[in-house]
Design a protein around this motif. Structure first.
Motif, PDB file in Angstrom:
ATOM      1  N   GLY A 178       0.821  -1.213   0.000  1.00  0.00           N
ATOM      2  CA  GLY A 178       0.000   0.000   0.000  1.00  0.00           C
ATOM      3  C   GLY A 178       0.843   1.244   0.000  1.00  0.00           C
ATOM      4  N   LEU A 179       0.188   2.358   0.284  1.00  0.00           N
ATOM      5  CA  LEU A 179       0.835   3.669   0.336  1.00  0.00           C
ATOM      6  C   LEU A 179       1.032   4.059   1.799  1.00  0.00           C
ATOM      7  CD1 LEU A 179       1.773   6.350  -0.983  1.00  0.00           C
ATOM      8  CD2 LEU A 179      -0.635   7.065  -0.922  1.00  0.00           C
ATOM      9  N   VAL A 180       2.255   4.464   2.123  1.00  0.00           N
ATOM     10  CA  VAL A 180       2.562   4.842   3.500  1.00  0.00           C
ATOM     11  C   VAL A 180       3.527   6.025   3.484  1.00  0.00           C
ATOM     12  CG1 VAL A 180       4.483   3.201   3.670  1.00  0.00           C
ATOM     13  CG2 VAL A 180       3.275   3.930   5.752  1.00  0.00           C
ATOM     14  N   GLN A 181       3.461   6.849   4.494  1.00  0.00           N
ATOM     15  CA  GLN A 181       4.386   7.969   4.600  1.00  0.00           C
ATOM     16  C   GLN A 181       5.744   7.485   5.113  1.00  0.00           C
ATOM     17  OE1 GLN A 181       2.455  10.952   7.048  1.00  0.00           O
ATOM     18  NE2 GLN A 181       1.652  11.983   5.230  1.00  0.00           N
ATOM     19  N   ALA A 182       6.767   8.229   4.775  1.00  0.00           N
ATOM     20  CA  ALA A 182       8.104   7.909   5.267  1.00  0.00           C
ATOM     21  C   ALA A 182       8.092   7.845   6.788  1.00  0.00           C
ATOM     22  CB  ALA A 182       9.107   8.955   4.792  1.00  0.00           C
ATOM     23  N   GLY A 183       8.772   6.828   7.317  1.00  0.00           N
ATOM     24  CA  GLY A 183       8.791   6.602   8.746  1.00  0.00           C
ATOM     25  C   GLY A 183       7.728   5.632   9.224  1.00  0.00           C
ATOM     26  N   GLY A 184       6.796   5.316   8.354  1.00  0.00           N
ATOM     27  CA  GLY A 184       5.716   4.416   8.702  1.00  0.00           C
ATOM     28  C   GLY A 184       6.099   2.956   8.579  1.00  0.00           C
ATOM     29  N   SER A 185       5.095   2.103   8.785  1.00  0.00           N
ATOM     30  CA  SER A 185       5.308   0.658   8.771  1.00  0.00           C
ATOM     31  C   SER A 185       4.259  -0.041   7.916  1.00  0.00           C
ATOM     32  CB  SER A 185       5.230   0.095  10.201  1.00  0.00           C
ATOM     33  OG  SER A 185       6.235   0.629  11.032  1.00  0.00           O
ATOM     34  N   LEU A 186       4.656  -1.180   7.395  1.00  0.00           N
ATOM     35  CA  LEU A 186       3.746  -2.081   6.697  1.00  0.00           C
ATOM     36  C   LEU A 186       4.164  -3.510   7.009  1.00  0.00           C
ATOM     37  CD1 LEU A 186       3.353  -0.642   3.067  1.00  0.00           C
ATOM     38  CD2 LEU A 186       1.558  -0.798   4.798  1.00  0.00           C
ATOM     39  N   ARG A 187       3.210  -4.414   6.967  1.00  0.00           N
ATOM     40  CA  ARG A 187       3.519  -5.836   7.087  1.00  0.00           C
ATOM     41  C   ARG A 187       2.992  -6.540   5.853  1.00  0.00           C
ATOM     42  NH1 ARG A 187       2.067  -9.381  12.332  1.00  0.00           N
ATOM     43  NH2 ARG A 187       3.711  -7.981  13.137  1.00  0.00           N
ATOM     44  N   LEU A 188       3.886  -7.155   5.114  1.00  0.00           N
ATOM     45  CA  LEU A 188       3.518  -7.954   3.959  1.00  0.00           C
ATOM     46  C   LEU A 188       3.340  -9.410   4.379  1.00  0.00           C
ATOM     47  CD1 LEU A 188       6.015  -6.565   1.292  1.00  0.00           C
ATOM     48  CD2 LEU A 188       3.804  -5.642   2.011  1.00  0.00           C
ATOM     49  N   SER A 189       2.412 -10.057   3.716  1.00  0.00           N
ATOM     50  CA  SER A 189       2.174 -11.475   3.933  1.00  0.00           C
ATOM     51  C   SER A 189       2.322 -12.226   2.629  1.00  0.00           C
ATOM     52  CB  SER A 189       0.764 -11.708   4.491  1.00  0.00           C
ATOM     53  OG  SER A 189       0.577 -11.046   5.716  1.00  0.00           O
ATOM     54  N   CYS A 190       2.742 -13.448   2.725  1.00  0.00           N
ATOM     55  CA  CYS A 190       2.860 -14.321   1.557  1.00  0.00           C
ATOM     56  C   CYS A 190       2.339 -15.686   1.985  1.00  0.00           C
ATOM     57  CB  CYS A 190       4.301 -14.400   1.103  1.00  0.00           C
ATOM     58  SG  CYS A 190       4.635 -15.652  -0.156  1.00  0.00           S
ATOM     59  N   THR A 191       1.214 -16.068   1.403  1.00  0.00           N
ATOM     60  CA  THR A 191       0.585 -17.332   1.758  1.00  0.00           C
ATOM     61  C   THR A 191       0.779 -18.342   0.639  1.00  0.00           C
ATOM     62  OG1 THR A 191      -1.042 -16.194   3.128  1.00  0.00           O
ATOM     63  CG2 THR A 191      -1.562 -18.441   2.455  1.00  0.00           C
ATOM     64  N   ALA A 192       1.167 -19.539   1.028  1.00  0.00           N
ATOM     65  CA  ALA A 192       1.484 -20.590   0.064  1.00  0.00           C
ATOM     66  C   ALA A 192       0.435 -21.684   0.066  1.00  0.00           C
ATOM     67  CB  ALA A 192       2.846 -21.192   0.390  1.00  0.00           C
ATOM     68  N   SER A 193       0.241 -22.272  -1.099  1.00  0.00           N
ATOM     69  CA  SER A 193      -0.607 -23.455  -1.194  1.00  0.00           C
ATOM     70  C   SER A 193       0.240 -24.677  -0.889  1.00  0.00           C
ATOM     71  CB  SER A 193      -1.189 -23.557  -2.598  1.00  0.00           C
ATOM     72  OG  SER A 193      -0.152 -23.741  -3.540  1.00  0.00           O
ATOM     73  N   GLY A 194      -0.412 -25.783  -0.644  1.00  0.00           N
ATOM     74  CA  GLY A 194       0.322 -27.027  -0.465  1.00  0.00           C
ATOM     75  C   GLY A 194       0.619 -27.363   0.982  1.00  0.00           C
ATOM     76  N   ARG A 195       0.998 -28.605   1.216  1.00  0.00           N
ATOM     77  CA  ARG A 195       1.209 -29.108   2.572  1.00  0.00           C
ATOM     78  C   ARG A 195       2.660 -29.170   2.969  1.00  0.00           C
ATOM     79  NH1 ARG A 195      -2.945 -34.315   2.592  1.00  0.00           N
ATOM     80  NH2 ARG A 195      -4.810 -33.165   2.010  1.00  0.00           N
ATOM     81  N   THR A 196       3.556 -28.756   2.070  1.00  0.00           N
ATOM     82  CA  THR A 196       4.987 -28.905   2.333  1.00  0.00           C
ATOM     83  C   THR A 196       5.671 -27.563   2.535  1.00  0.00           C
ATOM     84  OG1 THR A 196       5.460 -28.926  -0.036  1.00  0.00           O
ATOM     85  CG2 THR A 196       5.097 -31.054   1.041  1.00  0.00           C
ATOM     86  N   PHE A 197       4.920 -26.579   2.944  1.00  0.00           N
ATOM     87  CA  PHE A 197       5.454 -25.218   3.060  1.00  0.00           C
ATOM     88  C   PHE A 197       6.684 -25.168   3.953  1.00  0.00           C
ATOM     89  CE2 PHE A 197       5.536 -20.766   2.886  1.00  0.00           C
ATOM     90  CZ  PHE A 197       5.628 -20.238   4.165  1.00  0.00           C
ATOM     91  N   SER A 198       6.679 -25.919   5.041  1.00  0.00           N
ATOM     92  CA  SER A 198       7.788 -25.848   5.989  1.00  0.00           C
ATOM     93  C   SER A 198       9.089 -26.373   5.409  1.00  0.00           C
ATOM     94  CB  SER A 198       7.433 -26.615   7.264  1.00  0.00           C
ATOM     95  OG  SER A 198       7.228 -27.981   6.974  1.00  0.00           O
ATOM     96  N   ARG A 199       9.032 -27.101   4.309  1.00  0.00           N
ATOM     97  CA  ARG A 199      10.249 -27.592   3.665  1.00  0.00           C
ATOM     98  C   ARG A 199      10.978 -26.488   2.899  1.00  0.00           C
ATOM     99  NH1 ARG A 199       8.315 -33.244   0.745  1.00  0.00           N
ATOM    100  NH2 ARG A 199       7.459 -34.284   2.595  1.00  0.00           N
ATOM    101  N   TYR A 200      10.256 -25.419   2.589  1.00  0.00           N
ATOM    102  CA  TYR A 200      10.825 -24.383   1.739  1.00  0.00           C
ATOM    103  C   TYR A 200      11.387 -23.239   2.558  1.00  0.00           C
ATOM    104  CZ  TYR A 200       8.542 -26.469  -2.347  1.00  0.00           C
ATOM    105  OH  TYR A 200       8.150 -27.314  -3.352  1.00  0.00           O
TER     106      TYR A 200
END
Length: 123
Positions: A10-32
């Motif tokens: 998104g759009l944020v001012q300098a000094g601000g914060s953001l949290r990105l998420s990345c969600t994976a399909s599949g049952r073997t996510f912990s292997r990666y």
């Protein structure tokens, strides 16, 4: 096959914060092990952060160390990038990727990529 979906940009001012998420399909996510990269207009894609499969090891680009934090919740098949003290030069499309082999610093070491999420930091 692993499908990755990023969110949280998104759009944020300098000094601000953001949290990105990345969600994976599949049952073997912990292997990666997973990486975050970013690409600004007119620039090459660059490494941002890396996290091992169990979350025990993390590495960062010098430009974001001490401002960004990568962590994961394998029960939710999700890896996160917490970005604090954002600067205009952090503006880019951010991608998560699943690590295959080689140097975690290079994009060619990753074989699955998300579609990216735009982060814009205004001054």
């Amino acid at each position: 096959q692993v499908q990755l979906v990023e969110s949280g940009g998104g759009l944020v001012q300098a000094g601000g914060s953001l949290r990105l998420s990345c969600t994976a399909s599949g049952r073997t996510f912990s292997r990666y092990a997973m990486g975050w990269f970013r690409q600004a207009p007119g620039k090459e894609r660059e490494f941002v952060a890396f996290i091992s499969g169990n979350g025990g090891s993390t590495y960062y680009a010098d430009s974001v160390r001490a401002r960004f934090a990568v962590f994961r919740d394998n029960a939710k098949n999700t890896v996160y990038l917490q970005m604090n003290s954002l600067k205009p030069e952090d503006t880019a499309v951010y991608y998560c990727a699943a690590f295959k082999s080689g140097s975690y610093l290079t994009s060619t070491a990753y074989n699955y990529w998300g579609q990216g999420t735009q982060v814009t930091v205004s001054s």
